[in-house]
Enzyme design. Structure first.
Site, PDB file in Angstrom:
ATOM      1  N   HIS A   1       0.719  -1.125  -0.014  1.00 25.60           N
ATOM      2  CA  HIS A   1       0.064  -0.057   0.001  1.00 25.60           C
ATOM      3  C   HIS A   1       0.894   1.132   0.092  1.00 25.60           C
ATOM      4  CE1 HIS A   1      -4.209   1.658   1.090  1.00 25.60           C
ATOM      5  NE2 HIS A   1      -4.069   1.339  -0.019  1.00 25.60           N
TER       6      HIS A   1
ATOM      7  N   GLY B   1     -11.481   0.765  11.850  1.00 27.28           N
ATOM      8  CA  GLY B   1     -11.791   0.125  10.474  1.00 27.28           C
ATOM      9  C   GLY B   1     -12.411   0.959   9.537  1.00 27.28           C
ATOM     10  N   PHE B   2     -12.533   2.223  10.059  1.00 26.66           N
ATOM     11  CA  PHE B   2     -13.177   3.427   8.962  1.00 26.66           C
ATOM     12  C   PHE B   2     -12.324   4.434   8.985  1.00 26.66           C
ATOM     13  CE2 PHE B   2     -16.987   1.132  10.489  1.00 26.66           C
ATOM     14  CZ  PHE B   2     -17.633   0.927   9.285  1.00 26.66           C
TER      15      PHE B   2
ATOM     16  N   ARG C   1      15.757  12.382   5.504  1.00 30.71           N
ATOM     17  CA  ARG C   1      16.348  12.957   6.943  1.00 30.71           C
ATOM     18  C   ARG C   1      15.510  14.547   6.530  1.00 30.71           C
ATOM     19  NH1 ARG C   1      16.982  17.176   9.945  1.00 30.71           N
ATOM     20  NH2 ARG C   1      18.550  16.956  11.918  1.00 30.71           N
TER      21      ARG C   1
ATOM     22  N   ARG D   1     -10.362  -2.030  -1.623  1.00 30.61           N
ATOM     23  CA  ARG D   1     -10.274  -3.321  -1.129  1.00 30.61           C
ATOM     24  C   ARG D   1     -11.223  -3.882  -0.368  1.00 30.61           C
ATOM     25  NH1 ARG D   1      -4.959  -1.768   2.109  1.00 30.61           N
ATOM     26  NH2 ARG D   1      -6.413  -0.006   2.579  1.00 30.61           N
TER      27      ARG D   1
ATOM     28  N   HIS E   1      -2.857   1.850  12.607  1.00 26.75           N
ATOM     29  CA  HIS E   1      -2.308   1.391  11.329  1.00 26.75           C
ATOM     30  C   HIS E   1      -2.721  -0.057  11.334  1.00 26.75           C
ATOM     31  CE1 HIS E   1      -0.082   0.527   8.016  1.00 26.75           C
ATOM     32  NE2 HIS E   1       1.182   0.789   8.527  1.00 26.75           N
TER      33      HIS E   1
ATOM     34  N   ARG F   1       2.139  -8.413   4.663  1.00 21.77           N
ATOM     35  CA  ARG F   1       2.914  -7.143   4.041  1.00 21.77           C
ATOM     36  C   ARG F   1       4.374  -7.322   3.834  1.00 21.77           C
ATOM     37  NH1 ARG F   1       0.921  -1.718   4.077  1.00 21.77           N
ATOM     38  NH2 ARG F   1      -0.990  -2.762   3.276  1.00 21.77           N
TER      39      ARG F   1
ATOM     40  N   HIS G   1      -9.649   6.939   5.950  1.00 27.21           N
ATOM     41  CA  HIS G   1      -8.246   6.363   5.484  1.00 27.21           C
ATOM     42  C   HIS G   1      -7.633   7.644   5.233  1.00 27.21           C
ATOM     43  CE1 HIS G   1      -5.245   4.893   2.731  1.00 27.21           C
ATOM     44  NE2 HIS G   1      -5.350   3.762   3.226  1.00 27.21           N
TER      45      HIS G   1
ATOM     46  N   ASP H   1      -9.620  -2.994   7.021  1.00 29.46           N
ATOM     47  CA  ASP H   1      -9.418  -3.819   8.164  1.00 29.46           C
ATOM     48  C   ASP H   1     -10.999  -4.091   8.613  1.00 29.46           C
ATOM     49  OD1 ASP H   1      -6.881  -3.611   8.611  1.00 29.46           O
ATOM     50  OD2 ASP H   1      -6.851  -1.663   9.104  1.00 29.46           O
TER      51      ASP H   1
HETATM   52  N1  COA Z   1     -13.952   7.325  13.257  1.00 25.07           N
HETATM   53  C1  COA Z   1     -14.365   8.394  13.554  1.00 25.07           C
HETATM   54  N2  COA Z   1     -14.135   9.664  13.257  1.00 25.07           N
HETATM   55  C2  COA Z   1     -13.266   9.559  12.261  1.00 25.07           C
HETATM   56  C3  COA Z   1     -12.528   8.470  11.850  1.00 25.07           C
HETATM   57  C4  COA Z   1     -12.802   7.338  12.562  1.00 25.07           C
HETATM   58  N3  COA Z   1     -12.483   6.115  12.107  1.00 25.07           N
HETATM   59  N4  COA Z   1     -11.556   8.796  11.071  1.00 25.07           N
HETATM   60  C5  COA Z   1     -11.499   9.850  10.861  1.00 25.07           C
HETATM   61  N5  COA Z   1     -12.655  10.639  11.552  1.00 25.07           N
HETATM   62  C6  COA Z   1     -12.864  11.972  11.611  1.00 25.07           C
HETATM   63  C7  COA Z   1     -11.897  12.703  12.727  1.00 25.07           C
HETATM   64  O1  COA Z   1     -12.134  12.605  13.854  1.00 25.07           O
HETATM   65  C8  COA Z   1     -11.751  14.063  12.139  1.00 25.07           C
HETATM   66  O2  COA Z   1     -12.756  14.602  12.552  1.00 25.07           O
HETATM   67  P1  COA Z   1     -12.746  16.409  12.791  1.00 25.07           P
HETATM   68  O3  COA Z   1     -12.477  16.866  11.287  1.00 25.07           O
HETATM   69  O4  COA Z   1     -14.134  16.574  13.209  1.00 25.07           O
HETATM   70  O5  COA Z   1     -11.535  16.329  13.884  1.00 25.07           O
HETATM   71  C9  COA Z   1     -11.690  13.800  10.310  1.00 25.07           C
HETATM   72  O6  COA Z   1     -12.472  12.507  10.389  1.00 25.07           O
HETATM   73  C10 COA Z   1     -10.442  13.718   9.743  1.00 25.07           C
HETATM   74  O7  COA Z   1      -9.763  12.664  10.218  1.00 25.07           O
HETATM   75  P2  COA Z   1      -8.199  12.763  10.324  1.00 25.07           P
HETATM   76  O8  COA Z   1      -7.868  11.971  11.606  1.00 25.07           O
HETATM   77  O9  COA Z   1      -7.674  14.046  10.239  1.00 25.07           O
HETATM   78  O10 COA Z   1      -7.750  11.890   8.984  1.00 25.07           O
HETATM   79  P3  COA Z   1      -6.283  11.257   9.218  1.00 25.07           P
HETATM   80  O11 COA Z   1      -6.141  11.130   7.523  1.00 25.07           O
HETATM   81  O12 COA Z   1      -5.225  11.931   9.975  1.00 25.07           O
HETATM   82  O13 COA Z   1      -6.723   9.700   9.676  1.00 25.07           O
HETATM   83  C11 COA Z   1      -6.982   7.282   9.838  1.00 25.07           C
HETATM   84  C12 COA Z   1      -6.859   8.485   8.970  1.00 25.07           C
HETATM   85  C13 COA Z   1      -6.906   6.155   9.275  1.00 25.07           C
HETATM   86  C14 COA Z   1      -5.577   7.405  10.669  1.00 25.07           C
HETATM   87  C15 COA Z   1      -8.166   7.605  10.777  1.00 25.07           C
HETATM   88  O14 COA Z   1      -9.339   7.550   9.625  1.00 25.07           O
HETATM   89  C16 COA Z   1      -8.465   6.668  11.623  1.00 25.07           C
HETATM   90  O15 COA Z   1      -7.944   6.860  12.864  1.00 25.07           O
HETATM   91  N6  COA Z   1      -9.254   5.572  11.605  1.00 25.07           N
HETATM   92  C17 COA Z   1      -9.411   4.596  12.514  1.00 25.07           C
HETATM   93  C18 COA Z   1      -8.278   3.642  12.467  1.00 25.07           C
HETATM   94  C19 COA Z   1      -8.113   2.688  11.307  1.00 25.07           C
HETATM   95  O16 COA Z   1      -9.160   2.041  10.884  1.00 25.07           O
HETATM   96  N7  COA Z   1      -6.988   2.622  10.852  1.00 25.07           N
HETATM   97  C20 COA Z   1      -6.722   1.630   9.661  1.00 25.07           C
HETATM   98  C21 COA Z   1      -6.287   2.692   8.470  1.00 25.07           C
HETATM   99  S1  COA Z   1      -6.175   1.469   6.998  1.00 25.07           S
END
Ligand code: COA
Length: 380
Positions: free
Chosen positions: A190, A261-262, A359, A273, A225, A340, A264, A315
């Site tokens: 990925h 699990g929600f 760096r 996927r 992650h 992976r 990205h 996930d």
């Molecule tokens: N559940 C609830 N709210 C979520 C969310 C989730 N899974 N993912 C994102 N959001 C919300 C955030 O709280 C944020 O809200 P805000 O703008 O009101 O503060 C907004 O959506 C943007 O999220 P952000 O954290 O800036 O996105 P990111 O790009 O940094 O994070 C992830 C991406 C994957 C880390 C994030 O979606 C997450 O933590 N998901 C759950 C963990 C997961 O499933 N990881 C596997 C990734 S493949």
């Protein structure tokens, strides 16, 4: 001044070139070496995909046979590692077990970097060794703690078959084998995700192959992650019905909880996927309890879309597929590792081909220059 939110976490930053995969480019979805993930999940085996990622081209029939034989021959775990695994606590985190086993293998079978710092052949040999080795080592530790270890080598031709055979102490059905195989394909690569980037940073210093893999495992371990599939399973299991799930999710969202699990970092309206693995969850859900779990998951998906416009990532439904295959939840993230390793390996080889130390600069937000006070003059 603090960095703006957009640039924090290197979001939107292009950190290097890669020819291995594309993620979320408009109209393209996900491709490995130019091949669509949908085609690979439909037609290929995980072994074909691992070969494609690491060698850069699809194998011929004889290449694939040779590669499968190599993977089969690489299932063994050296005795000193078996001894260490026997000594590890029963309640250890399996990701720690896997990280440690790969690290010790790097001591026992070190990479030959003395004459040629970019010995791609040796690197590729280590890559194919680490994939079956990690499955064997993990399951040896798990089975010696929780069940009876009968064998470490199964003679199975595929990683999915080897894993399920060891875990359940019998040859898996073709359907189970294929379900896990597809999941391994989906998890294989990925682009510049956090663990791959960690492997590339480590590689860029001239470090050895195993160290880069250990850095990647350590990075994948976090719940944002790789750990998300286990958290998603616990979430789904915590509800008894779709209605209870709806109420529970609304309550969590009100508290601003993250729903695992929600969402990205790169995909903005769907993860290509997710539908593939969801179809497998549908296929495997036969018992009434499984059907209820699936409807709970679907209700969570619906509520997350309605309330937050967030979609399931790989996930979420992978968790159900693994559960339906009778895989204990705490082995979900280690399976992600086993798969992976193929993508990480491809990136280590690619990084070495055109290496430049990674760096970056930091945005300093600390104090301006301060006078140094002798210790007697400092106040509490
Ligand atoms: N559940 C609830 N709210 C979520 C969310 C989730 N899974 N993912 C994102 N959001 C919300 C955030 O709280 C944020 O809200 P805000 O703008 O009101 O503060 C907004 O959506 C943007 O999220 P952000 O954290 O800036 O996105 P990111 O790009 O940094 O994070 C992830 C991406 C994957 C880390 C994030 O979606 C997450 O933590 N998901 C759950 C963990 C997961 O499933 N990881 C596997 C990734 S493949």
């Amino acid at each position: 001044m603090k960095m703006d939110h957009e640039a924090a976490g290197l979001a939107q930053v292009i950190a290097g070139d890669t020819a291995i995969s594309t993620v979320g480019k408009e109209g393209k979805g996900l491709t490995y070496r130019g091949y669509a993930i949908e085609d690979l999940a439909q037609e290929a085996s995980f072994e074909e995909v691992a070969y494609l990622l690491i060698e850069g081209k699809l194998p011929t029939k004889s290449d694939l046979k040779k590669y499968q034989d190599t993977l089969k021959a690489d299932q063994a775990v050296p005795d000193p590692i078996l001894k260490i695994l026997n000594e590890l606590p029963k309640l250890a985190d399996p990701m720690d077990v896997l990280r440690s086993a790969c690290s010790v293998l790097g001591v026992i079978e070190p990479e030959n970097k003395s004459h040629n710092t970019n010995n791609a052949n040796n690197a590729k040999q280590i890559a194919s060794r680490l994939i079956p080795f990690s499955a064997s080592a993990l399951l040896y530790w798990y089975l010696s703690n929780f069940a009876k270890v009968k064998q470490i080598e199964t003679g199975e031709n595929s990683i999915a078959g080897h894993f399920l055979h060891l875990l359940h102490d019998k040859a898996p059905t073709e359907e189970a084998r294929r379900a896990l195989d597809v999941s391994l394909i989906l998890y294989a690569e990925h682009e510049f995700n956090a663990s791959t980037f960690a492997a590339r940073v480590c590689t860029s210093t001239g470090s050895d192959f195993y160290s880069a893999i250990v850095a990647a495992i350590a990075t994948l371990r976090g719940p944002l992650h790789g750990g998300a599939n286990e958290a998603a399973m616990k979430l789904i299991e915590s509800f008894k019905s779709p209605d209870e799930a709806e109420a529970g999710i609304l309550e969590r969202l009100q508290r601003h909880d993250l729903i695992m699990g929600f969402g990205h970092r790169v995909y903005k309206d769907h993860d290509p996927r997710s539908n593939i693995i969801k179809a497998w969850a549908n296929k495997l859900a036969r018992e009434p309890k499984q059907v209820v779990m699936l409807s709970i998951a679907e209700r969570i998906e619906k509520v997350m879309w309605q309330e937050k416009h967030l979609f399931p990532n790989l996930d979420f439904y992978s968790a159900l597929v693994y559960h339906f295959l009778n895989i204990p939840t705490f082995l979900f993230t280690p399976i992600f590792v086993i798969s992976r390793i193929s993508g990480w390996s491809a990136h280590i080889v690619e990084q070495r081909e055109n290496n430049k130390l990674i760096r970056p600069l930091a945005n300093y937000i600390g104090p301006d220059l301060l006078p140094y006070l002798p210790i007697e003059e400092r106040k509490g």
